[in-house]
Scaffold this motif. Sequence first.
Motif, PDB file in Angstrom:
ATOM      1  N   VAL A 402       0.856  -1.192   0.000  1.00 26.45           N
ATOM      2  CA  VAL A 402       0.000   0.000   0.000  1.00 26.45           C
ATOM      3  C   VAL A 402       0.884   1.231   0.000  1.00 26.45           C
ATOM      4  O   VAL A 402       1.813   1.346   0.821  1.00 26.45           O
ATOM      5  CB  VAL A 402      -0.926   0.010   1.234  1.00 26.45           C
ATOM      6  CG1 VAL A 402      -1.665   1.335   1.346  1.00 26.45           C
ATOM      7  CG2 VAL A 402      -1.920  -1.144   1.151  1.00 26.45           C
ATOM      8  N   VAL A 436      -8.306  -0.134   2.455  1.00 22.17           N
ATOM      9  CA  VAL A 436      -7.825  -0.196   1.074  1.00 22.17           C
ATOM     10  C   VAL A 436      -7.451  -1.624   0.681  1.00 22.17           C
ATOM     11  O   VAL A 436      -7.258  -2.489   1.531  1.00 22.17           O
ATOM     12  CB  VAL A 436      -6.606   0.742   0.877  1.00 22.17           C
ATOM     13  CG1 VAL A 436      -6.991   2.187   1.188  1.00 22.17           C
ATOM     14  CG2 VAL A 436      -5.432   0.308   1.751  1.00 22.17           C
ATOM     15  N   GLU A 437      -7.310  -1.823  -0.644  1.00 19.89           N
ATOM     16  CA  GLU A 437      -6.948  -3.128  -1.186  1.00 19.89           C
ATOM     17  C   GLU A 437      -5.421  -3.272  -1.262  1.00 19.89           C
ATOM     18  O   GLU A 437      -4.693  -2.284  -1.409  1.00 19.89           O
ATOM     19  CB  GLU A 437      -7.537  -3.303  -2.588  1.00 19.89           C
ATOM     20  CG  GLU A 437      -9.060  -3.268  -2.635  1.00 19.89           C
ATOM     21  CD  GLU A 437      -9.692  -4.492  -1.994  1.00 19.89           C
ATOM     22  OE1 GLU A 437      -8.994  -5.529  -1.924  1.00 19.89           O
ATOM     23  OE2 GLU A 437     -10.859  -4.401  -1.577  1.00 19.89           O
ATOM     24  N   ASP A 438      -4.950  -4.504  -1.160  1.00 21.22           N
ATOM     25  CA  ASP A 438      -3.520  -4.767  -1.341  1.00 21.22           C
ATOM     26  C   ASP A 438      -3.102  -4.378  -2.753  1.00 21.22           C
ATOM     27  O   ASP A 438      -3.889  -4.500  -3.713  1.00 21.22           O
ATOM     28  CB  ASP A 438      -3.209  -6.244  -1.109  1.00 21.22           C
ATOM     29  CG  ASP A 438      -3.434  -6.657   0.346  1.00 21.22           C
ATOM     30  OD1 ASP A 438      -3.712  -5.764   1.165  1.00 21.22           O
ATOM     31  OD2 ASP A 438      -3.338  -7.865   0.646  1.00 21.22           O
ATOM     32  N   ASN A 439      -1.873  -3.914  -2.867  1.00 19.43           N
ATOM     33  CA  ASN A 439      -1.234  -3.586  -4.152  1.00 19.43           C
ATOM     34  C   ASN A 439      -1.750  -2.292  -4.792  1.00 19.43           C
ATOM     35  O   ASN A 439      -0.991  -1.600  -5.476  1.00 19.43           O
ATOM     36  CB  ASN A 439      -1.365  -4.742  -5.159  1.00 19.43           C
ATOM     37  CG  ASN A 439      -0.760  -6.032  -4.629  1.00 19.43           C
ATOM     38  OD1 ASN A 439       0.366  -6.028  -4.130  1.00 19.43           O
ATOM     39  ND2 ASN A 439      -1.510  -7.130  -4.719  1.00 19.43           N
ATOM     40  N   THR A 440      -3.026  -1.977  -4.617  1.00 19.06           N
ATOM     41  CA  THR A 440      -3.572  -0.772  -5.271  1.00 19.06           C
ATOM     42  C   THR A 440      -3.959   0.313  -4.270  1.00 19.06           C
ATOM     43  O   THR A 440      -4.373   1.403  -4.665  1.00 19.06           O
ATOM     44  CB  THR A 440      -4.815  -1.121  -6.109  1.00 19.06           C
ATOM     45  OG1 THR A 440      -5.816  -1.693  -5.253  1.00 19.06           O
ATOM     46  CG2 THR A 440      -4.459  -2.091  -7.214  1.00 19.06           C
ATOM     47  N   GLY A 441      -3.836   0.023  -3.003  1.00 15.13           N
ATOM     48  CA  GLY A 441      -4.260   0.974  -1.986  1.00 15.13           C
ATOM     49  C   GLY A 441      -3.312   2.156  -1.855  1.00 15.13           C
ATOM     50  O   GLY A 441      -2.097   2.028  -2.028  1.00 15.13           O
ATOM     51  N   VAL A 442      -3.910   3.329  -1.539  1.00 15.65           N
ATOM     52  CA  VAL A 442      -3.128   4.545  -1.332  1.00 15.65           C
ATOM     53  C   VAL A 442      -3.668   5.262  -0.092  1.00 15.65           C
ATOM     54  O   VAL A 442      -4.876   5.488   0.026  1.00 15.65           O
ATOM     55  CB  VAL A 442      -3.203   5.503  -2.541  1.00 15.65           C
ATOM     56  CG1 VAL A 442      -2.408   6.791  -2.252  1.00 15.65           C
ATOM     57  CG2 VAL A 442      -2.693   4.831  -3.791  1.00 15.65           C
ATOM     58  N   ASN A 463      -8.159   5.505  -0.586  1.00 14.99           N
ATOM     59  CA  ASN A 463      -8.913   5.233  -1.815  1.00 14.99           C
ATOM     60  C   ASN A 463      -9.656   3.905  -1.709  1.00 14.99           C
ATOM     61  O   ASN A 463      -9.795   3.170  -2.683  1.00 14.99           O
ATOM     62  CB  ASN A 463      -7.994   5.236  -3.029  1.00 14.99           C
ATOM     63  CG  ASN A 463      -6.972   4.094  -2.997  1.00 14.99           C
ATOM     64  OD1 ASN A 463      -6.722   3.521  -1.929  1.00 14.99           O
ATOM     65  ND2 ASN A 463      -6.396   3.754  -4.145  1.00 14.99           N
TER      66      ASN A 463
END
Length: 538
Positions: A402, A436-442, A463
């Motif tokens: 993240v 947030v989601e793994d890999n795409t989280g900010v 996000n």
Amino acid sequence: MASIQVIQGPDKGRTFELSNSENVIGRVSPSVQLNDSTVSRRHARLVPEDSHWVIEDMGSANGTYVNGVRLTQPLRVHGGDQIRCGSTLLVFGGGTVRATVDVDEDGQLIDVAIIATIPSNEDSVIIPTPEAGAEAIGNLRILYDLSADMGSIFNVDTLLHRTLDKIFELVRADRGYIMLIDEKGKLTLKASRLAEGYTGKKVPISRTIINEVVSQEVGVLSNNAMSDKRFAAGKSVHDFRIHSAVCAPIKGRERILGVIHVDCSISEYSYSTEQLRLLTAIGFQTGLAVENVRLYESTVQSERLAAVGETVASLSHHIKNILQALGAGTDLVEMNLERDDLGSAKQAWPIVQRNLERINTMILNMLAFSKDREPLLENININQVLTDCVDLFTPKADERAVAVLTDFDDVPPIPADMSGLRVGIMNLLTNALEAVEDNTGVVTVTSRYDSMNRDVLIGVADNGGGIPGEQVDQVFDPFWSSKGQGGTGLGLTVTQKVVREHQGQIDVRSRVGEGTTFTITLPAIMVGSAGETAGPPK
């Protein structure tokens, strides 16, 4: 004692007792602090002058309104006046000199003649009679308005003071008292009022009247028979000079709750039977309203206890899960150490470490939530606090790929409690990471200085999936959590508590599918009992 009650706005249901000095209404007020972003930090003030209260706007951005009219100069307020500050609506309760009561227990000082009685029941709510005519119809309107007013009050003391203020508007009276029967069966003074300019002596009220009212459940109209020759030599009776009095029962659905007593020493004025009927009807309505408020308070208490019970159960489950994971981690470490497999023991250690952190966070939140505390203020750089929190948070974010972004403005030092703010900000960061989601989280952390209002703003945005609209208003409620068994429901509550201790506010904006942003607003200068603390220069 005068008070104001919030009947509309974020603090709905709260009651503030007013001190006998200046009482400031605002977001950072130590006396009447409102959690309403449309209210200025120092919005308006209420001060006692002589025997009345005066309200004055303090240059607020959105203005102060009394009974719908915007204040342009100081104004005297009376019981029942509505005060609007931003989107918050308050009702002023009380506001004149309050009296004490003395009861003539032995009947030696005051001798009374009972002139008329009215039963206290549903029928006492005004039965028009030929002699009453238009007055009875007017009384019906009064009772209707009073009933509507009582429906918005959720505090017994405020209710009784408002009732007494209304009575003084309706009938001439030098003194007024409302007494309720306590748990021991004794009458206890709950509200009192003296007429403006009243300088009479402290006078006892007749036990004869009270006994008649309570035992017979009737309203009583009486005088003290001052013209009776038996009292020609009785100087004390003439000194008291009570010419006319009305005492009405405050009756609930099944029993007497107390009495309302008003009297007047003006010899040329006497209460009428129709006024007795009106005050008896008011007493009956007041009794029902008191029972309703007590029922409401009992319901709130029951709900609070139920919430505590549910929370204890939830915390027990939460702690059990942490301890199980902690036990599993320690078993792995111990097993590998017995095998002299130090590498595997090191790999198992993070399991223990993570669960120690979880239980430590939970305990800190429980302590912060359950204990009222004054922040230990010192001038600190908010950016340094945010940097420390981000440094602690980043390894956890890296584990899930993240991204953590920062955008810090040039902000001045402000008075704050560093340890308290760290707890609050870490709670926001933890929630953002879980959203947030793994890999795409900010997760984005920002700071900004509002030089116009002299506020420092801290933002924590994510996000993630966002918070449904119907749940946004619940996020700060104690023990409420959208994570099910995964959360204790205290993180955001504690953060809000910390922010309020700093005379600040926290707001949330969220859109489903786009993310959530929490914004903390902290004053660069805090207002305390001794004035303003150090802060940045103007």
